[in-house]
Design a protein around this motif. Structure first.
Motif, PDB file in Angstrom:
ATOM      1  N   GLN A  97       0.865  -1.121   0.050  1.00 36.09           N
ATOM      2  CA  GLN A  97       0.112  -0.049  -0.223  1.00 36.09           C
ATOM      3  C   GLN A  97       0.935   1.167  -0.111  1.00 36.09           C
ATOM      4  O   GLN A  97       1.906   1.258   0.503  1.00 36.09           O
TER       5      GLN A  97
ATOM      6  N   CYS B 256       0.133   5.149   1.408  1.00 40.17           N
ATOM      7  CA  CYS B 256      -0.959   6.083   1.972  1.00 40.17           C
ATOM      8  C   CYS B 256      -0.309   7.322   2.610  1.00 40.17           C
ATOM      9  O   CYS B 256       0.465   7.246   3.418  1.00 40.17           O
TER      10      CYS B 256
ATOM     11  N   TYR C 121      -3.748  -3.194   6.119  1.00 44.65           N
ATOM     12  CA  TYR C 121      -3.762  -1.832   5.667  1.00 44.65           C
ATOM     13  C   TYR C 121      -3.119  -0.849   6.702  1.00 44.65           C
ATOM     14  O   TYR C 121      -3.356  -1.019   7.918  1.00 44.65           O
TER      15      TYR C 121
ATOM     16  N   VAL D 124      -9.127  -0.596  -1.050  1.00 43.39           N
ATOM     17  CA  VAL D 124      -8.457   0.822  -1.149  1.00 43.39           C
ATOM     18  C   VAL D 124      -8.792   1.375  -0.152  1.00 43.39           C
ATOM     19  O   VAL D 124      -9.919   1.469   0.265  1.00 43.39           O
TER      20      VAL D 124
END
Length: 393
Positions: A108, A110, A164, A234
């Motif tokens: 990921q 972010c 995540y 997502v």
């Protein structure tokens, strides 16, 4: 008599205001100019203030990772401005230099951080990596600062199938990790009812870590549909979204710790059931559905702010790209790297990889520009540079 230059340098508040307006790479250079500047720039308060400003005003960029055997990134600057005279910058981390037995999996991107998993394998067999079989890490490519992700136990970590990172500096200075661990059918009783695993519901234990409390929360039990890929979500605006083809999608609200459904976009052509792109840009969630990989005309859908459904945000015709007339190149393949939302509508763009070129396609006036030529983009993520340090929390 004190010069104006010296007066500015000695005025800490004034210098902070000037530094806050500089791009990250220039701020990092300024650290070397004086002890006072270094002291100012390295405080958590300054880094947080600078990050808040950059979240709203940063130039868009793309981060690509082409070799799974090393933690090396290339940052491609998508805007052609004086601020970024060179379209590319390479970042490398010494702890993960090239090693044929090392496998880096980028999970990921972010808000300036990269979440990745490092595993060492010899002849396909995992071997110890930093006293463990594998490590999850959070990493800032610009500052080269990283931290291991800690778990309650090794057995907890070994069962993780998705992880995540939830960090939104405009909402909170704290971050969270959201882990998904697989649960065997025997614990739920479906194995005796549904024999074919393709049609069996997927079972998970979900746990959250909060940097505010420095602790992991209790198990949240979740049953997902058979066609849900839990590692393909997502993160956007405080929630993790999964697009489910042919039915209602699912999202997990990180704040309330609740799962909810998202209506299927019924207004689209039924034949458009292939996901070409699903991603986030500055708090806007985008989805591109096509009938085939060769489709050159499509709509870009955007999730409504109230999460009540999708709307058509843009229409794209790739035949308008100069030099890439797809009707004359039947085998010309393309990939959608990202949709970039900008504060000014005329600056929003679609970023594509076509014929060894990274192109930006303006979604307002339908013009295009070659950003950079590269043989392969590997794993690619939308990215913005930040001074935030995970160790501040």
């Amino acid at each position: 008599m004190q010069s104006s230059r010296d007066a500015v340098l000695e005025n800490t508040n004034l210098m902070s205001e000037i530094l806050l307006r500089l791009p990250v790479k220039y701020v990092l250079r300024c650290k070397c100019l004086s002890k006072e500047w270094f002291k100012t720039i390295t405080t958590p308060e300054f880094r947080n203030s600078h990050t808040l400003r950059m979240c709203q005003n940063s130039s868009p960029s793309l981060l690509i990772h082409t070799c799974k055997h090393t933690l090396q990134f290339q940052i491609i600057y998508l805007s052609n401005t004086d601020e970024n005279p060179s379209p590319i910058r390479t970042c490398e981390f010494d702890n993960y230099l090239f090693n044929p037995n090392l496998f880096i999996n980028i999970m990921q991107s972010c808000n300036g951080f990269i979440l990745f998993k490092a595993t060492y394998c010899i002849q396909g067999i995992r071997v110890p990596c930093c006293s463990n079989q594998h490590q999850y890490n959070i990493f800032n490519p610009i500052t080269r600062k990283f931290s291991f992700v800690g778990f309650p136990s090794e057995s907890f970590k070994d069962k993780i199938v998705a992880l995540y990172f939830a960090f939104e500096p405009l909402r909170s200075p704290y971050f969270k990790f959201v882990s998904f661990r697989s649960v065997s059918d025997g614990n739920w009783g479906w194995d005796s009812i549904i024999k074919d695993p393709r049609y069996s519901p997927k079972k998970f234990k979900v746990n959250l870590f909060s940097s505010e409390t420095s602790s992991w929360g209790e198990d949240i039990l979740f049953i997902g549909p058979p066609n849900m890929h839990v590692d393909s979500g997502v993160y956007c605006n405080g929630a993790i979204y999964w697009y489910i083809s042919g039915g209602n999608s699912i999202y997990f609200d990180v704040g309330t710790k609740c799962f909810n459904t998202l209506p299927y976009p019924t207004f689209i052509d039924y034949n458009n059931n292939l996901v070409k792109y699903f991603g986030e840009s500055k708090g806007h969630l985008h989805l591109i559905l096509v009938s085939s990989d060769e489709s050159v005309e499509f709509d870009i859908l955007e999730l409504k702010k109230d999460i009540s459904g999708w709307v058509i945000r843009y229409h794209v015709d790739l035949n308008l790209i100069e030099g890439c007339t797809f009707s004359q190149h039947g085998n010309l393949k393309y990939s959608v790297l990202c949709v970039v939302h900008q504060a000014k509508e005329e600056d929003s763009m679609l970023v594509l990889f076509i014929d060894s070129k990274i192109l930006s396609y303006n979604l307002k006036n339908h013009t295009s520009r070659i950003v950079y030529e590269v043989d392969d983009v590997g794993e690619s993520f939308q990215y913005f540079e930040t001074l935030s340090n995970i160790l501040d929390f």
